[in-house]
Design a protein around this motif. Structure first.
Motif, PDB file in Angstrom:
ATOM      1  N   SER A  10       0.826  -1.209   0.000  1.00 30.83           N
ATOM      2  CA  SER A  10       0.000   0.000   0.000  1.00 30.83           C
ATOM      3  C   SER A  10       0.863   1.263   0.000  1.00 30.83           C
ATOM      4  O   SER A  10       0.471   2.277  -0.575  1.00 30.83           O
ATOM      5  CB  SER A  10      -0.967   0.013   1.180  1.00 30.83           C
ATOM      6  N   LEU A  11       2.031   1.208   0.608  1.00 30.71           N
ATOM      7  CA  LEU A  11       2.938   2.355   0.559  1.00 30.71           C
ATOM      8  C   LEU A  11       3.379   2.638  -0.875  1.00 30.71           C
ATOM      9  O   LEU A  11       3.441   3.796  -1.299  1.00 30.71           O
ATOM     10  CB  LEU A  11       4.162   2.114   1.448  1.00 30.71           C
ATOM     11  N   ASN A  14       0.359   4.044  -2.748  1.00 28.56           N
ATOM     12  CA  ASN A  14       0.109   5.438  -2.347  1.00 28.56           C
ATOM     13  C   ASN A  14       1.065   6.387  -3.062  1.00 28.56           C
ATOM     14  O   ASN A  14       0.658   7.458  -3.515  1.00 28.56           O
ATOM     15  CB  ASN A  14       0.245   5.608  -0.840  1.00 28.56           C
ATOM     16  N   ASP A  15       2.321   5.999  -3.170  1.00 30.77           N
ATOM     17  CA  ASP A  15       3.290   6.837  -3.877  1.00 30.77           C
ATOM     18  C   ASP A  15       2.934   6.955  -5.358  1.00 30.77           C
ATOM     19  O   ASP A  15       3.053   8.026  -5.944  1.00 30.77           O
ATOM     20  CB  ASP A  15       4.702   6.289  -3.720  1.00 30.77           C
ATOM     21  N   TYR A  18      -0.041   9.282  -5.578  1.00 29.43           N
ATOM     22  CA  TYR A  18       0.378  10.639  -5.217  1.00 29.43           C
ATOM     23  C   TYR A  18       1.092  11.298  -6.390  1.00 29.43           C
ATOM     24  O   TYR A  18       0.839  12.462  -6.714  1.00 29.43           O
ATOM     25  CB  TYR A  18       1.294  10.594  -3.989  1.00 29.43           C
TER      26      TYR A  18
END
Length: 91
Positions: A10-11, A14-15, A18
């Motif tokens: 998920s990190l 998310n990046d 973003y």
């Protein structure tokens, strides 16, 4: 283990999102392909964590999960490197 896989993947996602949202110069299609790859890997890792090899032999299970951890970390690292390369193209 499942929570760690979820967190790490998920990190990366998310990046990706973003960058697509806040960097209009980046190739959004390429970044979304990276995100697709992360989602596919996430599914693969979740399946692997639920079906370990050698359930009766603790040494095999330990080796299996160590290999899985290594694969998860390398997949996340590879995705971050691809994402970084896409951002550097427009910088």
């Amino acid at each position: 283990m499942k929570k760690e896989i979820d967190l790490l993947m998920s990190l990366v996602l998310n990046d990706c999102f973003y960058i697509v949202e806040y960097n209009t110069k980046v190739d959004a299609v390429a970044v979304m392909k990276i995100a697709e790859g992360v989602i596919e890997k996430h599914r693969e890792f979740r399946i692997r964590v639920n079906h370990p090899d050698g359930k009766d032999d603790p040494k095999l299970v330990k080796r299996y999960f160590n290999d899985l951890i290594s694969d998860v970390l390398s997949a996340a690292d590879e995705a971050f490197e691809k994402l970084s390369a896409e951002v550097k193209k427009v910088a």
